[in-house]
Design a protein around this motif. Structure first.
Motif, PDB file in Angstrom:
ATOM      1  N   HIS A  29     -12.953   0.199  -2.593  1.00 14.32           N
ATOM      2  CA  HIS A  29     -13.874   1.156  -1.976  1.00 14.32           C
ATOM      3  C   HIS A  29     -13.544   1.407  -0.505  1.00 14.32           C
ATOM      4  O   HIS A  29     -13.910   2.414   0.059  1.00 14.32           O
ATOM      5  N   ALA A  30     -12.829   0.474   0.133  1.00 20.77           N
ATOM      6  CA  ALA A  30     -12.568   0.587   1.565  1.00 20.77           C
ATOM      7  C   ALA A  30     -11.164   1.068   1.916  1.00 20.77           C
ATOM      8  O   ALA A  30     -10.952   1.624   2.985  1.00 20.77           O
ATOM      9  N   ALA A  31     -10.185   0.845   1.030  1.00 25.52           N
ATOM     10  CA  ALA A  31      -8.802   1.153   1.401  1.00 25.52           C
ATOM     11  C   ALA A  31      -7.952   1.467   0.177  1.00 25.52           C
ATOM     12  O   ALA A  31      -8.281   1.091  -0.944  1.00 25.52           O
ATOM     13  N   SER A  32      -6.837   2.133   0.439  1.00 27.05           N
ATOM     14  CA  SER A  32      -5.803   2.338  -0.565  1.00 27.05           C
ATOM     15  C   SER A  32      -4.556   1.611  -0.097  1.00 27.05           C
ATOM     16  O   SER A  32      -4.254   1.574   1.097  1.00 27.05           O
ATOM     17  N   TYR A  33      -3.824   1.047  -1.030  1.00 30.18           N
ATOM     18  CA  TYR A  33      -2.634   0.251  -0.758  1.00 30.18           C
ATOM     19  C   TYR A  33      -1.441   0.961  -1.378  1.00 30.18           C
ATOM     20  O   TYR A  33      -1.478   1.314  -2.560  1.00 30.18           O
ATOM     21  N   PHE A  34      -0.399   1.199  -0.582  1.00 31.58           N
ATOM     22  CA  PHE A  34       0.787   1.885  -1.064  1.00 31.58           C
ATOM     23  C   PHE A  34       2.020   1.019  -0.843  1.00 31.58           C
ATOM     24  O   PHE A  34       2.222   0.454   0.222  1.00 31.58           O
ATOM     25  N   SER A  35       2.844   0.953  -1.864  1.00 32.41           N
ATOM     26  CA  SER A  35       4.110   0.243  -1.793  1.00 32.41           C
ATOM     27  C   SER A  35       5.188   1.211  -2.251  1.00 32.41           C
ATOM     28  O   SER A  35       5.012   1.932  -3.240  1.00 32.41           O
ATOM     29  N   THR A  36       6.306   1.250  -1.550  1.00 28.84           N
ATOM     30  CA  THR A  36       7.365   2.195  -1.905  1.00 28.84           C
ATOM     31  C   THR A  36       8.665   1.476  -2.214  1.00 28.84           C
ATOM     32  O   THR A  36       8.906   0.363  -1.760  1.00 28.84           O
ATOM     33  N   LYS A  37       9.493   2.134  -2.987  1.00 29.29           N
ATOM     34  CA  LYS A  37      10.860   1.685  -3.252  1.00 29.29           C
ATOM     35  C   LYS A  37      11.755   2.886  -3.028  1.00 29.29           C
ATOM     36  O   LYS A  37      11.373   4.012  -3.311  1.00 29.29           O
ATOM     37  N   ASN A  38      12.961   2.645  -2.540  1.00 32.83           N
ATOM     38  CA  ASN A  38      13.827   3.797  -2.303  1.00 32.83           C
ATOM     39  C   ASN A  38      14.407   4.341  -3.609  1.00 32.83           C
ATOM     40  O   ASN A  38      14.466   3.659  -4.628  1.00 32.83           O
ATOM     41  N   GLN A  39      14.816   5.587  -3.578  1.00 29.26           N
ATOM     42  CA  GLN A  39      15.269   6.296  -4.775  1.00 29.26           C
ATOM     43  C   GLN A  39      16.494   5.643  -5.415  1.00 29.26           C
ATOM     44  O   GLN A  39      16.596   5.566  -6.640  1.00 29.26           O
ATOM     45  N   LYS A  40      17.444   5.155  -4.612  1.00 30.35           N
ATOM     46  CA  LYS A  40      18.660   4.532  -5.168  1.00 30.35           C
ATOM     47  C   LYS A  40      18.314   3.295  -5.987  1.00 30.35           C
ATOM     48  O   LYS A  40      18.895   3.066  -7.045  1.00 30.35           O
ATOM     49  N   PHE A  41      17.370   2.490  -5.523  1.00 24.23           N
ATOM     50  CA  PHE A  41      16.962   1.311  -6.291  1.00 24.23           C
ATOM     51  C   PHE A  41      16.278   1.737  -7.592  1.00 24.23           C
ATOM     52  O   PHE A  41      16.546   1.182  -8.654  1.00 24.23           O
TER      53      PHE A  41
ATOM     54  N   LEU B 182      -1.743  -0.354   4.036  1.00 22.68           N
ATOM     55  CA  LEU B 182      -3.131  -0.084   3.650  1.00 22.68           C
ATOM     56  C   LEU B 182      -3.613   1.093   4.480  1.00 22.68           C
ATOM     57  O   LEU B 182      -3.323   1.171   5.675  1.00 22.68           O
ATOM     58  N   ILE B 183      -4.360   1.980   3.862  1.00 17.72           N
ATOM     59  CA  ILE B 183      -4.934   3.109   4.587  1.00 17.72           C
ATOM     60  C   ILE B 183      -6.449   3.053   4.417  1.00 17.72           C
ATOM     61  O   ILE B 183      -6.953   3.037   3.298  1.00 17.72           O
TER      62      ILE B 183
ATOM     63  N   VAL C  56      -3.884   3.502   9.456  1.00 15.52           N
ATOM     64  CA  VAL C  56      -2.840   2.874   8.656  1.00 15.52           C
ATOM     65  C   VAL C  56      -2.589   1.463   9.173  1.00 15.52           C
ATOM     66  O   VAL C  56      -2.417   1.252  10.375  1.00 15.52           O
ATOM     67  N   PHE C  57      -2.551   0.493   8.243  1.00 12.69           N
ATOM     68  CA  PHE C  57      -2.277  -0.902   8.570  1.00 12.69           C
ATOM     69  C   PHE C  57      -1.036  -1.349   7.821  1.00 12.69           C
ATOM     70  O   PHE C  57      -0.987  -1.247   6.591  1.00 12.69           O
ATOM     71  N   GLU C  58      -0.036  -1.823   8.547  1.00 12.41           N
ATOM     72  CA  GLU C  58       1.151  -2.372   7.902  1.00 12.41           C
ATOM     73  C   GLU C  58       0.838  -3.775   7.404  1.00 12.41           C
ATOM     74  O   GLU C  58       0.146  -4.536   8.078  1.00 12.41           O
TER      75      GLU C  58
ATOM     76  N   TYR D 221      -4.572  -9.096   0.686  1.00 11.46           N
ATOM     77  CA  TYR D 221      -4.692  -8.086   1.740  1.00 11.46           C
ATOM     78  C   TYR D 221      -5.901  -7.183   1.497  1.00 11.46           C
ATOM     79  O   TYR D 221      -6.644  -6.863   2.427  1.00 11.46           O
ATOM     80  N   LEU D 222      -6.108  -6.755   0.253  1.00 15.42           N
ATOM     81  CA  LEU D 222      -7.244  -5.881  -0.050  1.00 15.42           C
ATOM     82  C   LEU D 222      -8.578  -6.595   0.151  1.00 15.42           C
ATOM     83  O   LEU D 222      -9.519  -6.017   0.699  1.00 15.42           O
ATOM     84  N   LYS D 223      -8.675  -7.845  -0.267  1.00 14.26           N
ATOM     85  CA  LYS D 223      -9.932  -8.606  -0.083  1.00 14.26           C
ATOM     86  C   LYS D 223     -10.220  -8.802   1.391  1.00 14.26           C
ATOM     87  O   LYS D 223     -11.374  -8.678   1.830  1.00 14.26           O
ATOM     88  N   ALA D 224      -9.192  -9.107   2.186  1.00 17.61           N
ATOM     89  CA  ALA D 224      -9.399  -9.287   3.626  1.00 17.61           C
ATOM     90  C   ALA D 224      -9.857  -7.992   4.275  1.00 17.61           C
ATOM     91  O   ALA D 224     -10.754  -7.981   5.103  1.00 17.61           O
TER      92      ALA D 224
END
Length: 66
Positions: A7-19, A36-37, A44-46, A56-59
């Protein structure tokens, strides 16, 4: 891109296209951790790789900072 939300944040993880295309670990980017956004402010939080996504989400839900 991988996305989880609370309810408070969205979490995004990325991988590069070659991988993604090859599945070869030597093609993976290193050092660009997930973010986290805040849904309220858009701030934005790294995050890092030291803890689980769940931690991370619970914190963030508890105090507004991962």
């Amino acid at each position: 891109m991988h996305r989880l939300s609370t309810h408070a944040a969205s979490y995004f993880s990325t991988k590069n296209q070659k991988f993604i295309e090859t599945g070869r670990f030597e093609k993976i980017s290193v050092g660009n951790g997930p973010v986290l956004i805040s849904r309220e402010s858009g701030e934005v939080f790294e995050t890092g790789s030291g803890f689980s996504v769940d931690r991370y989400l619970k914190a963030f839900d508890a105090c507004g900072d991962p």
